[in-house]
Design a protein around this motif. Structure first.
Motif, PDB file in Angstrom:
ATOM      1  N   UNK A 151       0.819  -1.216   0.000  1.00 52.72           N
ATOM      2  CA  UNK A 151       0.000   0.000   0.000  1.00 52.72           C
ATOM      3  C   UNK A 151       0.851   1.264   0.000  1.00 52.72           C
ATOM      4  N   UNK A 152       2.102   1.150   0.455  1.00 53.38           N
ATOM      5  CA  UNK A 152       2.962   2.336   0.479  1.00 53.38           C
ATOM      6  C   UNK A 152       3.277   2.820  -0.926  1.00 53.38           C
ATOM      7  N   UNK A 153       3.098   1.941  -1.913  1.00 53.09           N
ATOM      8  CA  UNK A 153       3.351   2.339  -3.297  1.00 53.09           C
ATOM      9  C   UNK A 153       2.268   3.275  -3.832  1.00 53.09           C
ATOM     10  N   UNK A 154       1.233   3.516  -3.025  1.00 54.33           N
ATOM     11  CA  UNK A 154       0.240   4.523  -3.404  1.00 54.33           C
ATOM     12  C   UNK A 154       0.803   5.935  -3.269  1.00 54.33           C
ATOM     13  N   UNK A 155       1.887   6.090  -2.508  1.00 57.96           N
ATOM     14  CA  UNK A 155       2.479   7.416  -2.304  1.00 57.96           C
ATOM     15  C   UNK A 155       2.970   8.036  -3.610  1.00 57.96           C
ATOM     16  N   UNK A 156       3.730   7.318  -4.462  1.00 53.30           N
ATOM     17  CA  UNK A 156       4.121   7.909  -5.751  1.00 53.30           C
ATOM     18  C   UNK A 156       2.917   8.249  -6.631  1.00 53.30           C
ATOM     19  N   UNK A 157       1.896   7.400  -6.575  1.00 52.39           N
ATOM     20  CA  UNK A 157       0.686   7.673  -7.346  1.00 52.39           C
ATOM     21  C   UNK A 157       0.011   8.953  -6.865  1.00 52.39           C
ATOM     22  N   UNK A 158      -0.027   9.136  -5.542  1.00 49.24           N
ATOM     23  CA  UNK A 158      -0.618  10.361  -4.984  1.00 49.24           C
ATOM     24  C   UNK A 158       0.178  11.586  -5.414  1.00 49.24           C
ATOM     25  N   UNK A 159       1.507  11.454  -5.470  1.00 45.28           N
ATOM     26  CA  UNK A 159       2.341  12.578  -5.901  1.00 45.28           C
ATOM     27  C   UNK A 159       2.026  12.962  -7.354  1.00 45.28           C
ATOM     28  N   UNK A 160       1.839  11.967  -8.206  1.00 47.45           N
ATOM     29  CA  UNK A 160       1.498  12.241  -9.611  1.00 47.45           C
ATOM     30  C   UNK A 160       0.183  13.019  -9.693  1.00 47.45           C
ATOM     31  N   UNK A 161      -0.806  12.583  -8.937  1.00 46.83           N
ATOM     32  CA  UNK A 161      -2.106  13.269  -8.956  1.00 46.83           C
ATOM     33  C   UNK A 161      -1.992  14.699  -8.437  1.00 46.83           C
ATOM     34  N   UNK A 162      -1.257  14.884  -7.354  1.00 43.68           N
ATOM     35  CA  UNK A 162      -1.113  16.221  -6.764  1.00 43.68           C
ATOM     36  C   UNK A 162      -0.436  17.166  -7.755  1.00 43.68           C
ATOM     37  N   UNK A 163       0.657  16.717  -8.367  1.00 39.25           N
ATOM     38  CA  UNK A 163       1.379  17.565  -9.312  1.00 39.25           C
ATOM     39  C   UNK A 163       0.523  17.881 -10.536  1.00 39.25           C
ATOM     40  N   UNK A 164      -0.190  16.874 -11.035  1.00 42.06           N
ATOM     41  CA  UNK A 164      -1.030  17.090 -12.220  1.00 42.06           C
ATOM     42  C   UNK A 164      -2.154  18.076 -11.930  1.00 42.06           C
ATOM     43  N   UNK A 165      -2.799  17.932 -10.755  1.00 44.07           N
ATOM     44  CA  UNK A 165      -3.897  18.828 -10.389  1.00 44.07           C
ATOM     45  C   UNK A 165      -3.407  20.244 -10.110  1.00 44.07           C
ATOM     46  N   UNK A 166      -2.126  20.384  -9.780  1.00 41.34           N
ATOM     47  CA  UNK A 166      -1.561  21.723  -9.552  1.00 41.34           C
ATOM     48  C   UNK A 166      -1.071  22.360 -10.840  1.00 41.34           C
ATOM     49  N   UNK A 218      11.172   4.553  -2.573  1.00 43.13           N
ATOM     50  CA  UNK A 218      10.110   4.026  -1.703  1.00 43.13           C
ATOM     51  C   UNK A 218      10.087   2.507  -1.771  1.00 43.13           C
ATOM     52  N   UNK A 219      10.224   1.964  -2.983  1.00 41.11           N
ATOM     53  CA  UNK A 219      10.223   0.517  -3.160  1.00 41.11           C
ATOM     54  C   UNK A 219      11.407  -0.131  -2.449  1.00 41.11           C
ATOM     55  N   UNK A 220      12.567   0.504  -2.565  1.00 45.18           N
ATOM     56  CA  UNK A 220      13.762  -0.064  -1.947  1.00 45.18           C
ATOM     57  C   UNK A 220      13.704   0.028  -0.426  1.00 45.18           C
ATOM     58  N   UNK A 221      13.251   1.159   0.106  1.00 47.50           N
ATOM     59  CA  UNK A 221      13.185   1.342   1.560  1.00 47.50           C
ATOM     60  C   UNK A 221      12.123   0.439   2.182  1.00 47.50           C
ATOM     61  N   UNK A 222      10.968   0.330   1.516  1.00 48.81           N
ATOM     62  CA  UNK A 222       9.874  -0.491   2.053  1.00 48.81           C
ATOM     63  C   UNK A 222      10.113  -1.979   1.851  1.00 48.81           C
ATOM     64  N   UNK A 223      11.064  -2.320   1.002  1.00 52.29           N
ATOM     65  CA  UNK A 223      11.353  -3.726   0.772  1.00 52.29           C
ATOM     66  C   UNK A 223      10.372  -4.426  -0.143  1.00 52.29           C
ATOM     67  N   UNK A 224       9.584  -3.652  -0.891  1.00 48.14           N
ATOM     68  CA  UNK A 224       8.625  -4.261  -1.821  1.00 48.14           C
ATOM     69  C   UNK A 224       9.270  -4.667  -3.138  1.00 48.14           C
ATOM     70  N   UNK A 225      10.534  -4.318  -3.333  1.00 43.37           N
ATOM     71  CA  UNK A 225      11.253  -4.688  -4.542  1.00 43.37           C
ATOM     72  C   UNK A 225      12.734  -4.429  -4.368  1.00 43.37           C
TER      73      UNK A 225
END
Length: 247
Positions: free
Chosen positions: A10-25, A43-50
């Motif tokens: 679920x932490x990988x939603x953070x990059x997706x949220x950043x894309x939406x925020x930047x696009x809406x701005x 984020x992927x490396x720190x969280x250990x998801x990849x």
């Protein structure tokens, strides 16, 4: 499903949220996506998801060929890029040959001065091309010149045109069983069943009647076109107007 799921993903939603925020701005789409990719890697490396080799690596056994998610992502859109370039080129040839202008004139004979007919024509063009072209992005690019020509002629605000183009495309592109997004979802599930045998196999034709969001969205846009609900116009400077300016 519980054994295969990992809440850390679920932490990988953070990059997706950043894309939406930047696009809406107001940031450019490519800029927003680039920042999203750059954030996703740490984020992927720190969280250990990849791991880094899963993102990008060199395959020594294949003469140093690059592999990884980044490479596969680029490879997956090469054919789409070529198709879009061909469609844009074909649209330019149609413009130079007068086809666009001829089709627009024929539509204007039917539309006359009716704003409802103008928007129904826009809705119909987008719906027709999305029914015929299986890739929604390509269909949107093909329909865009017609939407722009009619919208400019009748002074329909550019945001209204963009909403009509994108909403109908987003609806129909995910409804038809022969559409690329539906087939992509089906093929992805088929390929994942080897790893996750509990995944159900649902055919594209079985999904067709139950895409409620798509059906409602296309119906709402048709209702908006027929009733002029939310219709706005623009003047020569692009300012939003409630009444259509004099031609």
């Amino acid at each position: 499903m519980q054994e295969a799921a990992d809440p850390a993903g679920l932490i990988m939603l953070a990059p997706f949220a950043l894309v939406l925020i930047l696009a809406l701005r107001g940031q450019h789409l490519l800029t927003s996506l680039t920042w999203g990719i750059l954030l996703a890697i740490p984020v992927m490396l720190i969280a250990g998801t990849g791991s880094l080799p899963q993102i990008i690596a060199f395959d020594a056994e294949a003469d140093g060929v690059m592999t990884g998610a980044l490479v596969r992502g680029v490879e997956g859109y090469v054919n789409m890029g070529i198709l879009i370039l061909l469609i844009v080129g074909a649209a330019h040839l149609m413009t130079l040959g007068g086809t666009m202008e001829h089709v627009t004139r024929l539509l204007m004979r039917w539309i006359k001065q009716s704003m409802r007919r103008a928007e129904v024509a826009i809705w119909g063009i987008v719906a027709l091309l999305n029914s015929a072209i299986t890739i929604n992005t390509a269909a949107e690019i093909a329909a865009a010149p017609f939407v722009r020509a009619l919208g400019t002629r009748y002074r329909i605000h550019r945001y209204r045109r963009a909403n009509m183009l994108d909403a109908v495309t987003s609806a129909l592109g995910y409804i038809f069983p022969w559409g690329a997004p539906v087939l992509l979802g089906w093929s992805t599930i088929q390929s994942m069943q080897g790893t996750y045998d509990w995944l159900p196999s649902v055919s594209p034709t079985a999904v067709f009647p139950f895409v409620f969001q798509g059906w409602f969205l296309v119906a709402i846009m048709l209702l908006a076109a027929v009733t002029s609900w939310g219709l706005t116009f623009e003047d020569e400077d692009g300012n939003e107007l409630k009444e259509r300016p004099a031609s």
